[in-house]
Design a protein around this motif. Structure first.
Motif, PDB file in Angstrom:
ATOM      1  N   THR A  58       0.821  -1.208   0.000  1.00 12.02           N
ATOM      2  CA  THR A  58       0.000   0.000   0.000  1.00 12.02           C
ATOM      3  C   THR A  58       0.858   1.261   0.000  1.00 12.02           C
ATOM      4  O   THR A  58       0.547   2.239  -0.686  1.00 12.02           O
ATOM      5  N   GLU A  59       1.960   1.226   0.747  1.00 13.39           N
ATOM      6  CA  GLU A  59       2.858   2.380   0.775  1.00 13.39           C
ATOM      7  C   GLU A  59       3.512   2.607  -0.582  1.00 13.39           C
ATOM      8  O   GLU A  59       3.661   3.754  -1.034  1.00 13.39           O
ATOM      9  N   GLY A  60       3.917   1.518  -1.230  1.00 14.05           N
ATOM     10  CA  GLY A  60       4.500   1.656  -2.555  1.00 14.05           C
ATOM     11  C   GLY A  60       3.525   2.264  -3.542  1.00 14.05           C
ATOM     12  O   GLY A  60       3.902   3.107  -4.377  1.00 14.05           O
ATOM     13  N   LEU A  61       2.264   1.873  -3.463  1.00 13.37           N
ATOM     14  CA  LEU A  61       1.246   2.431  -4.345  1.00 13.37           C
ATOM     15  C   LEU A  61       0.999   3.907  -4.041  1.00 13.37           C
ATOM     16  O   LEU A  61       0.830   4.717  -4.966  1.00 13.37           O
ATOM     17  N   HIS A  62       0.990   4.275  -2.769  1.00 13.79           N
ATOM     18  CA  HIS A  62       0.829   5.688  -2.418  1.00 13.79           C
ATOM     19  C   HIS A  62       1.990   6.520  -2.967  1.00 13.79           C
ATOM     20  O   HIS A  62       1.789   7.659  -3.417  1.00 13.79           O
ATOM     21  N   TRP A  63       3.180   5.972  -2.912  1.00  7.63           N
ATOM     22  CA  TRP A  63       4.338   6.674  -3.460  1.00  7.63           C
ATOM     23  C   TRP A  63       4.130   6.947  -4.957  1.00  7.63           C
ATOM     24  O   TRP A  63       4.376   8.047  -5.451  1.00  7.63           O
ATOM     25  N   LEU A  64       3.628   5.946  -5.665  1.00  9.65           N
ATOM     26  CA  LEU A  64       3.402   6.100  -7.101  1.00  9.65           C
ATOM     27  C   LEU A  64       2.230   7.039  -7.402  1.00  9.65           C
ATOM     28  O   LEU A  64       2.211   7.685  -8.456  1.00  9.65           O
ATOM     29  N   LEU A  65       1.261   7.120  -6.495  1.00 13.65           N
ATOM     30  CA  LEU A  65       0.172   8.077  -6.693  1.00 13.65           C
ATOM     31  C   LEU A  65       0.700   9.509  -6.670  1.00 13.65           C
ATOM     32  O   LEU A  65       0.185  10.387  -7.371  1.00 13.65           O
ATOM     33  N   GLN A  66       1.737   9.733  -5.858  1.00 13.09           N
ATOM     34  CA  GLN A  66       2.317  11.069  -5.762  1.00 13.09           C
ATOM     35  C   GLN A  66       3.445  11.277  -6.766  1.00 13.09           C
ATOM     36  O   GLN A  66       3.598  12.376  -7.318  1.00 13.09           O
ATOM     37  N   ARG A  67       4.218  10.240  -6.998  1.00 15.83           N
ATOM     38  CA  ARG A  67       5.369  10.329  -7.893  1.00 15.83           C
ATOM     39  C   ARG A  67       5.464   9.077  -8.773  1.00 15.83           C
ATOM     40  O   ARG A  67       6.254   8.180  -8.507  1.00 15.83           O
ATOM     41  N   PRO A  68       4.653   9.010  -9.830  1.00 17.97           N
ATOM     42  CA  PRO A  68       4.726   7.831 -10.702  1.00 17.97           C
ATOM     43  C   PRO A  68       6.089   7.653 -11.344  1.00 17.97           C
ATOM     44  O   PRO A  68       6.433   6.552 -11.789  1.00 17.97           O
ATOM     45  N   GLU A  69       6.907   8.723 -11.355  1.00 16.45           N
ATOM     46  CA  GLU A  69       8.248   8.633 -11.918  1.00 16.45           C
ATOM     47  C   GLU A  69       9.161   7.736 -11.098  1.00 16.45           C
ATOM     48  O   GLU A  69      10.281   7.405 -11.534  1.00 16.45           O
ATOM     49  N   ALA A  70       8.708   7.330  -9.907  1.00 18.10           N
ATOM     50  CA  ALA A  70       9.513   6.412  -9.105  1.00 18.10           C
ATOM     51  C   ALA A  70       9.671   5.063  -9.790  1.00 18.10           C
ATOM     52  O   ALA A  70      10.574   4.295  -9.435  1.00 18.10           O
ATOM     53  N   LEU A  71       8.807   4.764 -10.742  1.00 17.35           N
ATOM     54  CA  LEU A  71       8.965   3.569 -11.581  1.00 17.35           C
ATOM     55  C   LEU A  71       9.644   3.989 -12.879  1.00 17.35           C
ATOM     56  O   LEU A  71       9.151   4.853 -13.599  1.00 17.35           O
ATOM     57  N   LEU A 101       4.739 -18.154   5.842  1.00 17.71           N
ATOM     58  CA  LEU A 101       4.570 -17.122   4.829  1.00 17.71           C
ATOM     59  C   LEU A 101       4.484 -17.740   3.442  1.00 17.71           C
ATOM     60  O   LEU A 101       5.242 -18.655   3.095  1.00 17.71           O
ATOM     61  N   ASP A 102       3.557 -17.244   2.652  1.00 20.90           N
ATOM     62  CA  ASP A 102       3.490 -17.598   1.238  1.00 20.90           C
ATOM     63  C   ASP A 102       4.792 -17.170   0.586  1.00 20.90           C
ATOM     64  O   ASP A 102       5.387 -16.150   0.964  1.00 20.90           O
ATOM     65  N   ALA A 103       5.255 -17.921  -0.413  1.00 17.09           N
ATOM     66  CA  ALA A 103       6.556 -17.640  -1.037  1.00 17.09           C
ATOM     67  C   ALA A 103       6.528 -16.434  -1.962  1.00 17.09           C
ATOM     68  O   ALA A 103       7.584 -15.960  -2.396  1.00 17.09           O
ATOM     69  N   ARG A 104       5.330 -15.920  -2.264  1.00 18.93           N
ATOM     70  CA  ARG A 104       5.256 -14.756  -3.142  1.00 18.93           C
ATOM     71  C   ARG A 104       5.558 -13.462  -2.388  1.00 18.93           C
ATOM     72  O   ARG A 104       5.154 -13.301  -1.246  1.00 18.93           O
ATOM     73  N   THR A 105       6.264 -12.567  -3.057  1.00 24.49           N
ATOM     74  CA  THR A 105       6.543 -11.244  -2.501  1.00 24.49           C
ATOM     75  C   THR A 105       6.092 -10.206  -3.525  1.00 24.49           C
ATOM     76  O   THR A 105       6.441 -10.291  -4.702  1.00 24.49           O
ATOM     77  N   PRO A 106       5.298  -9.202  -3.112  1.00 23.97           N
ATOM     78  CA  PRO A 106       4.740  -8.249  -4.076  1.00 23.97           C
ATOM     79  C   PRO A 106       5.781  -7.272  -4.596  1.00 23.97           C
ATOM     80  O   PRO A 106       6.765  -6.942  -3.916  1.00 23.97           O
ATOM     81  N   ALA A 107       5.546  -6.799  -5.816  1.00 18.23           N
ATOM     82  CA  ALA A 107       6.466  -5.855  -6.456  1.00 18.23           C
ATOM     83  C   ALA A 107       5.683  -4.955  -7.404  1.00 18.23           C
ATOM     84  O   ALA A 107       4.567  -5.280  -7.827  1.00 18.23           O
ATOM     85  N   LEU A 108       6.283  -3.833  -7.740  1.00 17.97           N
ATOM     86  CA  LEU A 108       5.689  -2.866  -8.657  1.00 17.97           C
ATOM     87  C   LEU A 108       6.700  -2.571  -9.760  1.00 17.97           C
ATOM     88  O   LEU A 108       7.840  -2.186  -9.483  1.00 17.97           O
ATOM     89  N   PRO A 121       1.963   0.763 -15.066  1.00 15.82           N
ATOM     90  CA  PRO A 121       2.401   0.293 -13.753  1.00 15.82           C
ATOM     91  C   PRO A 121       1.722  -1.039 -13.408  1.00 15.82           C
ATOM     92  O   PRO A 121       0.506  -1.160 -13.501  1.00 15.82           O
ATOM     93  N   LYS A 122       2.512  -1.996 -13.019  1.00 15.20           N
ATOM     94  CA  LYS A 122       2.026  -3.364 -12.826  1.00 15.20           C
ATOM     95  C   LYS A 122       2.283  -3.819 -11.398  1.00 15.20           C
ATOM     96  O   LYS A 122       3.400  -3.710 -10.893  1.00 15.20           O
ATOM     97  N   LEU A 123       1.235  -4.300 -10.744  1.00 17.76           N
ATOM     98  CA  LEU A 123       1.353  -4.879  -9.416  1.00 17.76           C
ATOM     99  C   LEU A 123       1.407  -6.393  -9.585  1.00 17.76           C
ATOM    100  O   LEU A 123       0.431  -7.023  -9.990  1.00 17.76           O
ATOM    101  N   GLY A 124       2.570  -6.952  -9.302  1.00 17.01           N
ATOM    102  CA  GLY A 124       2.743  -8.388  -9.452  1.00 17.01           C
ATOM    103  C   GLY A 124       3.506  -8.981  -8.283  1.00 17.01           C
ATOM    104  O   GLY A 124       3.522  -8.414  -7.193  1.00 17.01           O
TER     105      GLY A 124
END
Length: 222
Positions: free
Chosen positions: A125-138, A158-165, A182-185
């Protein structure tokens, strides 16, 4: 990378996108929380909201963000102990950084390195908020993981998956129309990627309860 806008401007941006409604807040409540923090350079205003609802609000160069098709359980990913959140629906994240120097590390390797530096991994959620303010972070080949969020299985592991943007290549199920979006995977916790850093922050503080210049609380104790 461009600096973050003032907190009051961030609040205005979130209100314009309707993010306050996702947390059951009024525009005034969100704006008041931002204003009460006073000037705080480098801080990100975060509202507790489902990642599935935030991702489509992210836009970069006219492309809207999306969640990968095989991550229907994205909203079940929750903060780990090393990324404990302050109480309340709104808080501040101090000094977010993309973690480019950790590219080609695995999530399992990066987490102890981040905490050993006295920092905390960003949640999804924090990563997405960062991109809402500064999409250039990607940037192409300069994207980031948000290993502060993990899914815990019924057996407690813990599930072996780790989220990324990152930015879609427009291949496979993403579709050509999503090239550059921008892709949430997700990635496996033991795998390394040369184009994914590990986003982290200096700490978190409750919004509405801070004073300008106050020290950030540790994510572990928060």
């Amino acid at each position: 990378m461009l600096p973050l806008p003032p907190l009051t401007a961030q609040a205005d941006r979130l209100v314009a996108l309707g993010v306050h409604e996702l947390a059951g807040l009024t525009p005034a409540e969100l704006c008041d929380a931002a204003a009460s923090a006073g000037p705080r350079d480098g801080a990100l205003l975060v509202v507790r909201a489902p990642a599935s609802r935030l991702a489509p609000l992210v836009q970069r160069e006219g492309r809207r963000g999306f969640v990968v098709a095989d991550m229907t359980d994205v909203d079940a990913f929750a903060p780990i102990e090393q990324a404990a959140l302050p109480d309340g629906p709104v808080y501040l994240l101090d000094g977010p950084d993309r973690g480019d120097e950790l590219t080609n590390w695995s999530p399992d390797e990066a987490l102890p390195e981040i905490t050993g530096r006295g920092r905390t991994p960003l949640t999804l959620t924090e990563g997405l908020h960062w991109l809402l303010q500064r999409p250039e972070a990607l940037e192409r080949n300069r994207c980031f993981m948000t290993i502060g969020s993990r899914l815990r299985r019924p057996d407690g592991r813990l599930d072996a998956r780790t989220p990324a943007l990152w930015l879609s290549n427009g291949t496979g199920r993403d579709g050509r129309d999503r090239r550059g979006a921008p892709k949430l995977g997700w990635c496996w916790a033991g795998n390394r990627h040369t184009w994914l850093g590990f986003a982290s922050a200096a700490g978190r503080v409750p919004a509405g309860l801070v004073q300008a210049g106050a020290s950030p609380t540790s994510a572990v104790s928060g």
